[in-house]
Every structure is written in structure tokens, then in C-alpha cells.
Design a protein around this motif. Sequence first.
Motif, PDB file in Angstrom:
ATOM      1  N   GLN A 193       0.753  -1.274  -0.037  1.00 48.80           N
ATOM      2  CA  GLN A 193       0.019   0.042   0.082  1.00 48.80           C
ATOM      3  C   GLN A 193       0.956   1.188  -0.189  1.00 48.80           C
ATOM      4  OE1 GLN A 193      -2.590   0.362   3.469  1.00 48.80           O
ATOM      5  NE2 GLN A 193      -3.960   1.389   2.319  1.00 48.80           N
ATOM      6  N   GLU A 194       2.151   1.374   0.748  1.00 53.30           N
ATOM      7  CA  GLU A 194       2.945   2.333   0.778  1.00 53.30           C
ATOM      8  C   GLU A 194       3.381   2.528  -0.666  1.00 53.30           C
ATOM      9  OE1 GLU A 194       4.201   4.663   2.843  1.00 53.30           O
ATOM     10  OE2 GLU A 194       2.536   4.496   4.090  1.00 53.30           O
ATOM     11  N   GLU A 195       3.962   1.717  -1.422  1.00 47.72           N
ATOM     12  CA  GLU A 195       4.254   1.609  -2.689  1.00 47.72           C
ATOM     13  C   GLU A 195       3.551   2.199  -3.643  1.00 47.72           C
ATOM     14  OE1 GLU A 195       5.723  -2.073  -3.937  1.00 47.72           O
ATOM     15  OE2 GLU A 195       7.349  -2.287  -2.482  1.00 47.72           O
ATOM     16  N   LYS A 196       2.317   2.059  -3.436  1.00 49.94           N
ATOM     17  CA  LYS A 196       1.064   2.712  -4.270  1.00 49.94           C
ATOM     18  C   LYS A 196       0.711   4.310  -3.832  1.00 49.94           C
ATOM     19  CE  LYS A 196      -0.856  -1.781  -5.484  1.00 49.94           C
ATOM     20  NZ  LYS A 196      -1.921  -2.755  -5.183  1.00 49.94           N
ATOM     21  N   THR A 197       1.423   4.781  -2.999  1.00 47.58           N
ATOM     22  CA  THR A 197       1.024   6.023  -2.328  1.00 47.58           C
ATOM     23  C   THR A 197       2.166   7.022  -2.749  1.00 47.58           C
ATOM     24  OG1 THR A 197      -0.009   4.993  -0.438  1.00 47.58           O
ATOM     25  CG2 THR A 197       0.787   7.590  -0.497  1.00 47.58           C
ATOM     26  N   LEU A 198       1.580   8.258  -3.510  1.00 46.69           N
ATOM     27  CA  LEU A 198       2.704   9.070  -3.635  1.00 46.69           C
ATOM     28  C   LEU A 198       2.596  10.465  -2.758  1.00 46.69           C
ATOM     29  CD1 LEU A 198       4.429  10.283  -6.105  1.00 46.69           C
ATOM     30  CD2 LEU A 198       2.243  11.381  -6.838  1.00 46.69           C
ATOM     31  N   HIS A 199       3.648  10.711  -2.205  1.00 48.03           N
ATOM     32  CA  HIS A 199       3.823  11.794  -1.075  1.00 48.03           C
ATOM     33  C   HIS A 199       4.169  12.822  -1.859  1.00 48.03           C
ATOM     34  CE1 HIS A 199       3.465   8.546   1.891  1.00 48.03           C
ATOM     35  NE2 HIS A 199       4.468   8.093   1.355  1.00 48.03           N
ATOM     36  N   ILE A 200       3.320  14.044  -1.737  1.00 46.21           N
ATOM     37  CA  ILE A 200       3.816  15.625  -2.133  1.00 46.21           C
ATOM     38  C   ILE A 200       4.012  16.531  -0.885  1.00 46.21           C
ATOM     39  CG2 ILE A 200       2.902  17.381  -3.624  1.00 46.21           C
ATOM     40  CD1 ILE A 200       1.384  15.274  -5.082  1.00 46.21           C
ATOM     41  N   VAL A 201       5.011  16.909  -0.574  1.00 52.63           N
ATOM     42  CA  VAL A 201       5.302  17.733   0.260  1.00 52.63           C
ATOM     43  C   VAL A 201       5.600  19.050  -0.224  1.00 52.63           C
ATOM     44  CG1 VAL A 201       6.573  18.367   2.511  1.00 52.63           C
ATOM     45  CG2 VAL A 201       6.379  15.927   1.797  1.00 52.63           C
ATOM     46  N   TYR A 202       4.548  20.191  -0.030  1.00 52.29           N
ATOM     47  CA  TYR A 202       4.775  21.411  -0.410  1.00 52.29           C
ATOM     48  C   TYR A 202       4.876  22.500   0.596  1.00 52.29           C
ATOM     49  CZ  TYR A 202      -0.283  20.867  -0.687  1.00 52.29           C
ATOM     50  OH  TYR A 202      -1.547  20.504   0.080  1.00 52.29           O
ATOM     51  N   PRO A 203       5.434  23.637   0.396  1.00 52.51           N
ATOM     52  CA  PRO A 203       5.688  24.539   1.602  1.00 52.51           C
ATOM     53  C   PRO A 203       4.263  24.805   2.569  1.00 52.51           C
ATOM     54  CG  PRO A 203       6.215  25.570  -0.470  1.00 52.51           C
ATOM     55  CD  PRO A 203       5.514  24.240  -0.777  1.00 52.51           C
ATOM     56  N   THR A 204       3.154  24.558   2.196  1.00 54.72           N
ATOM     57  CA  THR A 204       2.159  24.944   3.248  1.00 54.72           C
ATOM     58  C   THR A 204       1.372  23.602   3.489  1.00 54.72           C
ATOM     59  OG1 THR A 204       0.444  25.229   1.155  1.00 54.72           O
ATOM     60  CG2 THR A 204       1.677  27.056   2.154  1.00 54.72           C
ATOM     61  N   GLY A 205       1.688  22.555   3.041  1.00 55.47           N
ATOM     62  CA  GLY A 205       1.167  21.434   3.703  1.00 55.47           C
ATOM     63  C   GLY A 205       1.574  20.079   2.929  1.00 55.47           C
ATOM     64  N   HIS A 206       0.991  19.079   2.955  1.00 55.50           N
ATOM     65  CA  HIS A 206       1.326  17.708   2.330  1.00 55.50           C
ATOM     66  C   HIS A 206       0.148  17.029   1.868  1.00 55.50           C
ATOM     67  CE1 HIS A 206       0.448  15.931   6.156  1.00 55.50           C
ATOM     68  NE2 HIS A 206       0.080  14.928   5.777  1.00 55.50           N
ATOM     69  N   MET A 207       0.395  16.027   0.841  1.00 54.74           N
ATOM     70  CA  MET A 207      -0.815  15.527   0.260  1.00 54.74           C
ATOM     71  C   MET A 207      -0.277  13.944   0.014  1.00 54.74           C
ATOM     72  SD  MET A 207      -2.770  16.212  -3.267  1.00 54.74           S
ATOM     73  CE  MET A 207      -2.713  18.241  -2.831  1.00 54.74           C
ATOM     74  N   ASP A 208      -0.965  13.209   0.324  1.00 54.05           N
ATOM     75  CA  ASP A 208      -0.652  11.524  -0.056  1.00 54.05           C
ATOM     76  C   ASP A 208      -1.982  10.946  -0.735  1.00 54.05           C
ATOM     77  OD1 ASP A 208       1.326  11.407   1.945  1.00 54.05           O
ATOM     78  OD2 ASP A 208       0.383  10.752   3.351  1.00 54.05           O
ATOM     79  N   ILE A 209      -1.257  10.568  -2.036  1.00 56.72           N
ATOM     80  CA  ILE A 209      -2.337  10.152  -3.241  1.00 56.72           C
ATOM     81  C   ILE A 209      -1.985   8.709  -3.298  1.00 56.72           C
ATOM     82  CG2 ILE A 209      -2.979  10.511  -5.509  1.00 56.72           C
ATOM     83  CD1 ILE A 209      -1.962  13.268  -5.275  1.00 56.72           C
ATOM     84  N   ARG A 210      -3.089   7.949  -3.277  1.00 54.26           N
ATOM     85  CA  ARG A 210      -3.239   6.681  -3.644  1.00 54.26           C
ATOM     86  C   ARG A 210      -3.288   6.564  -5.023  1.00 54.26           C
ATOM     87  NH1 ARG A 210      -4.917   2.368  -0.364  1.00 54.26           N
ATOM     88  NH2 ARG A 210      -4.607   1.146  -1.950  1.00 54.26           N
ATOM     89  N   VAL A 211      -2.439   6.288  -5.646  1.00 49.75           N
ATOM     90  CA  VAL A 211      -2.205   6.475  -7.337  1.00 49.75           C
ATOM     91  C   VAL A 211      -3.308   5.387  -7.917  1.00 49.75           C
ATOM     92  CG1 VAL A 211      -0.268   7.583  -7.483  1.00 49.75           C
ATOM     93  CG2 VAL A 211      -0.282   5.209  -7.512  1.00 49.75           C
TER      94      VAL A 211
END
Length: 136
Positions: free
Chosen positions: A25-43
Motif C-alpha cells: 500500500q505504501e508503494e502505491k502512495t505518492l507523497h507530495i510535500v509542499y511549503p504549506t502542507g502535504h498530500m498523500d495520493i493513492r495512485v
Amino acid sequence: MGISYYNSSGYPDPTAHYAVQHVEQEEKTLHIVYPTGHMDIRVDRFFPCTVDRAKKVFKLICQYCSQEDKDKLLRFLTDKEKRYKSQAQALWSRIESCTDTAERKHLTAQYKEAVRLKDRLNRNIQIFEYREGKTR
């Protein structure tokens, strides 16, 4: 992929099963960390997405993700597009050989859905490649 809930002797082995499931499940998750927060996307669940969503998320991905994550996402998208294409081809061949009207209607609906998702993924890939070329 994955590992069975039961071991080779037939007894339940939940520890190994859930550990491997969590890693996959972790391998299928894309982590986006940007200056005002973060986002985890299950691709695997997010794509294929609409054009509006694709434009928004690809802008963030191209700005804040590593090249390795971008390459992994592009590979995932192209592999999923190929799967939908082969699924559509298999359904089409079943439709051509089918004689039952009810089953033919059902297969046609499945075929149209596979083609729609394949086209949406193709459009997602085009938008991603355009965004990535724009940020380089």
C-alpha cells in the motif's frame, strides 16, 4: 502480488500478511510535500481522474516531487493504460463471438467503460508529460 493470510501449513499468519499488505500500500502512495502542507495520493485509486483534477495534481507533482517519483508515476499510468487497452480488446473479441443478447449488452457496457477509462488515462498521461516538459 501479496502474501496469503495462511502459511504453508494452512494456519493463519496475520502478521506476515498485514506487513506485506502495508508495504504494498505504501508503494502505491505518492507523497507530495509542499511549503504549506502535504498530500498523500493513492495512485491506484486516484487515477484515471478528470482533466481538472489532473491539471491541479500534476502541477503540484511537477513542482514538489522527485524525478524518481515522477518516473514511477508515469510508469504506473502507462501500465494501467495498457491493462485497460488489453481488457477492451479481450471484451471486444468476446462481444464478436457472443450470440446471447443480454450477455452482449453486458459485455458492451464493460467494453465502453474500459475504453472510457483507457482514454481518460491517455489524457492524464498527456497532461502529465506536458506539465513535466513545462517545468524542465
